[in-house]
Design a protein around this motif. Sequence first.
Motif, short mmCIF file in Angstrom:
data_model
loop_
_atom_site.label_atom_id
_atom_site.label_comp_id
_atom_site.label_asym_id
_atom_site.label_seq_id
_atom_site.Cartn_x
_atom_site.Cartn_y
_atom_site.Cartn_z
N ALA A 88 -44.58 8.50 -7.27
CA ALA A 88 -45.32 7.66 -8.21
C ALA A 88 -46.02 6.53 -7.47
O ALA A 88 -45.55 6.07 -6.43
N GLU A 89 -47.13 6.06 -8.04
CA GLU A 89 -47.86 4.95 -7.43
C GLU A 89 -47.17 3.61 -7.72
O GLU A 89 -47.26 2.68 -6.92
N ARG A 90 -46.52 3.52 -8.88
CA ARG A 90 -45.80 2.30 -9.26
C ARG A 90 -44.39 2.67 -9.69
O ARG A 90 -44.17 3.70 -10.31
N VAL A 91 -43.45 1.79 -9.35
CA VAL A 91 -42.05 2.02 -9.71
C VAL A 91 -41.44 0.69 -10.14
O VAL A 91 -41.64 -0.35 -9.49
N LEU A 92 -40.71 0.72 -11.25
CA LEU A 92 -39.89 -0.42 -11.63
C LEU A 92 -38.61 -0.35 -10.81
O LEU A 92 -37.87 0.64 -10.88
N PHE A 93 -38.33 -1.40 -10.02
CA PHE A 93 -37.18 -1.39 -9.12
C PHE A 93 -36.24 -2.52 -9.53
O PHE A 93 -36.60 -3.70 -9.50
N LEU A 94 -35.00 -2.15 -9.91
CA LEU A 94 -34.07 -3.10 -10.49
C LEU A 94 -32.71 -3.04 -9.77
O LEU A 94 -32.35 -1.99 -9.24
N PRO A 95 -31.90 -4.12 -9.85
CA PRO A 95 -32.28 -5.47 -10.25
C PRO A 95 -32.47 -6.40 -9.06
O PRO A 95 -32.79 -7.57 -9.24
N ASP A 96 -32.23 -5.90 -7.82
CA ASP A 96 -32.21 -6.78 -6.65
C ASP A 96 -33.62 -7.07 -6.15
O ASP A 96 -34.28 -6.20 -5.58
N GLU A 97 -34.05 -8.29 -6.34
CA GLU A 97 -35.41 -8.68 -5.95
C GLU A 97 -35.61 -8.59 -4.44
O GLU A 97 -36.64 -8.08 -3.97
N TYR A 98 -34.63 -9.04 -3.67
CA TYR A 98 -34.78 -9.05 -2.22
C TYR A 98 -34.77 -7.63 -1.65
O TYR A 98 -35.57 -7.30 -0.77
N GLY B 88 -35.71 -5.05 -3.27
CA GLY B 88 -37.00 -4.51 -3.69
C GLY B 88 -38.14 -4.96 -2.79
O GLY B 88 -39.04 -4.18 -2.46
N GLN B 89 -38.12 -6.23 -2.38
CA GLN B 89 -39.15 -6.72 -1.49
C GLN B 89 -39.08 -6.03 -0.13
O GLN B 89 -40.12 -5.73 0.48
N TYR B 90 -37.86 -5.77 0.33
CA TYR B 90 -37.72 -5.04 1.59
C TYR B 90 -38.26 -3.62 1.46
O TYR B 90 -39.00 -3.14 2.33
N VAL B 91 -37.90 -2.93 0.38
CA VAL B 91 -38.38 -1.57 0.17
C VAL B 91 -39.90 -1.56 0.09
O VAL B 91 -40.57 -0.69 0.67
N ALA B 92 -40.48 -2.53 -0.62
CA ALA B 92 -41.94 -2.62 -0.75
C ALA B 92 -42.61 -2.77 0.62
O ALA B 92 -43.70 -2.24 0.85
N SER B 93 -41.93 -3.47 1.53
CA SER B 93 -42.50 -3.66 2.87
C SER B 93 -42.46 -2.40 3.72
O SER B 93 -43.14 -2.31 4.74
N GLN B 94 -41.65 -1.42 3.27
CA GLN B 94 -41.48 -0.19 4.04
C GLN B 94 -42.23 1.00 3.45
O GLN B 94 -42.18 2.10 4.01
N THR B 95 -42.89 0.81 2.33
CA THR B 95 -43.56 1.92 1.65
C THR B 95 -44.86 1.45 1.01
O THR B 95 -45.05 0.25 0.78
N GLY B 96 -45.74 2.39 0.71
CA GLY B 96 -47.00 2.05 0.05
C GLY B 96 -46.90 2.03 -1.46
O GLY B 96 -47.90 1.78 -2.14
N VAL B 97 -45.72 2.27 -2.02
CA VAL B 97 -45.55 2.29 -3.47
C VAL B 97 -45.52 0.85 -4.00
O VAL B 97 -44.87 -0.02 -3.41
N GLU B 98 -46.22 0.60 -5.10
CA GLU B 98 -46.18 -0.71 -5.73
C GLU B 98 -44.88 -0.84 -6.53
O GLU B 98 -44.59 -0.02 -7.40
N LEU B 99 -44.11 -1.87 -6.22
CA LEU B 99 -42.83 -2.07 -6.91
C LEU B 99 -42.91 -3.26 -7.85
O LEU B 99 -43.39 -4.34 -7.48
N ILE B 100 -42.46 -3.05 -9.07
CA ILE B 100 -42.33 -4.12 -10.06
C ILE B 100 -40.86 -4.53 -10.03
O ILE B 100 -39.97 -3.72 -10.27
N LEU B 101 -40.61 -5.80 -9.74
CA LEU B 101 -39.25 -6.24 -9.42
C LEU B 101 -38.61 -7.10 -10.50
O LEU B 101 -39.30 -7.76 -11.29
N TRP B 102 -37.30 -7.08 -10.52
CA TRP B 102 -36.47 -7.94 -11.35
C TRP B 102 -35.90 -9.04 -10.45
O TRP B 102 -35.82 -8.86 -9.25
N ARG B 103 -35.52 -10.17 -11.04
CA ARG B 103 -35.08 -11.29 -10.20
C ARG B 103 -33.56 -11.41 -10.14
O ARG B 103 -32.98 -12.46 -10.41
N GLY B 104 -32.91 -10.32 -9.79
CA GLY B 104 -31.47 -10.36 -9.55
C GLY B 104 -31.18 -10.57 -8.08
O GLY B 104 -31.93 -10.11 -7.22
N HIS B 105 -30.07 -11.26 -7.79
CA HIS B 105 -29.70 -11.53 -6.40
C HIS B 105 -28.20 -11.37 -6.21
O HIS B 105 -27.42 -11.61 -7.14
#
Length: 341
Positions: free
Chosen positions: A177-187, A189-206
């Motif tokens: 998929a071009e976009r994925v909702l990635f839950l709940p770990d924001e950090y 998710g940010q790491y995964v986004a840096s490793q892939t071309g998929v756009e991730l929509i993130l939740w702010r869990g830590h």
Amino acid sequence: MNTNPSLPLQTSVSRASRIAELEQRLLPLLGEQAWIPMRGLLDEVLRLKAETGALILAHNYQRPEIFHGVADLTGDSLALAQLAAQSESSLMILCGVHFMAETAKLLNPKARVLIPDLQAGCSLAESITPEDVRALREQYPGVPVVTYVNTSAAVKAECDCCCTSGNAVKIVEALGAERVLFLPDEYLGQYVASQTGVELILWRGHCEVHERFTAAKLVEQRERYPHAQLLAHPECSPEVLAAADMVGSTAQMADYVSVQRPAEVVMVTEQEMGRNLSVLHPQTQFHDLAYACPHMQLITLEKLLISLRDGLYEVSIDEDIASRARRSVKRMLELGRGGKA
């Protein structure tokens, strides 16, 4: 994944031999004051384990006396999920936190799954509810939802697929998929986004442990231990990960130490990880910031003994929730083996 296979512990002689072996391994780490009262507890836990036929699974963040002393199988969240799915045991005790015990129950519904303390939770699991996921689906219709395994079964039931920190990049990319909702770990998710071309929509869990690390603290550690490798978990902030030498899940950290055999490392993760690895890799000097997970620390030998003796506390999941959550976890295992969505 690590396993601690041992011979059947049916007799007092074999238990005594096992405890003598453990004393050699754990006494240098724990100290005599902590070790002496542990001997009797270990003997009783090993006796009850043999009597009940229980299989004890322990996460990498468990105390050394559990991880090395009584666990049959050990590993990260992914390894424990796989081991639970493959187990033929009718009784499993999960030494970890509640979502891990739920996952074991999802993948082996016929087994009794116990957790020694029901209060062993997770800040990430508590950061999101099923209602939150349903609201996100309405906001982003058609976008697949991937949830970190650090969530309740009820949240997993609302999602399309689960992931762990070790396979998150692979799972996200496998969905196609071009976009994925990635839950709940924001950090994470940010790491995964840096490793892939998929756009991730993130939740702010830590994670309440990993969010305590800062880039400034890593600079301090590098100055204090200039020859050490800094190994960081992807639940840490992007600034922390940028300051580390290696980023990976607990299993990937363990593999790194095993293969690279560094002389010195700083573990940028929960404190028991380094303590457990130090027993397995005495050639490496381990440093950490002594940040403990308060939920993992709730699991003790005393509570494990009670769990074995009295059958406490059994994990149960509503069948409708379980069937849907099981689908999400099984999809993770299928995609993790290289399949496509």
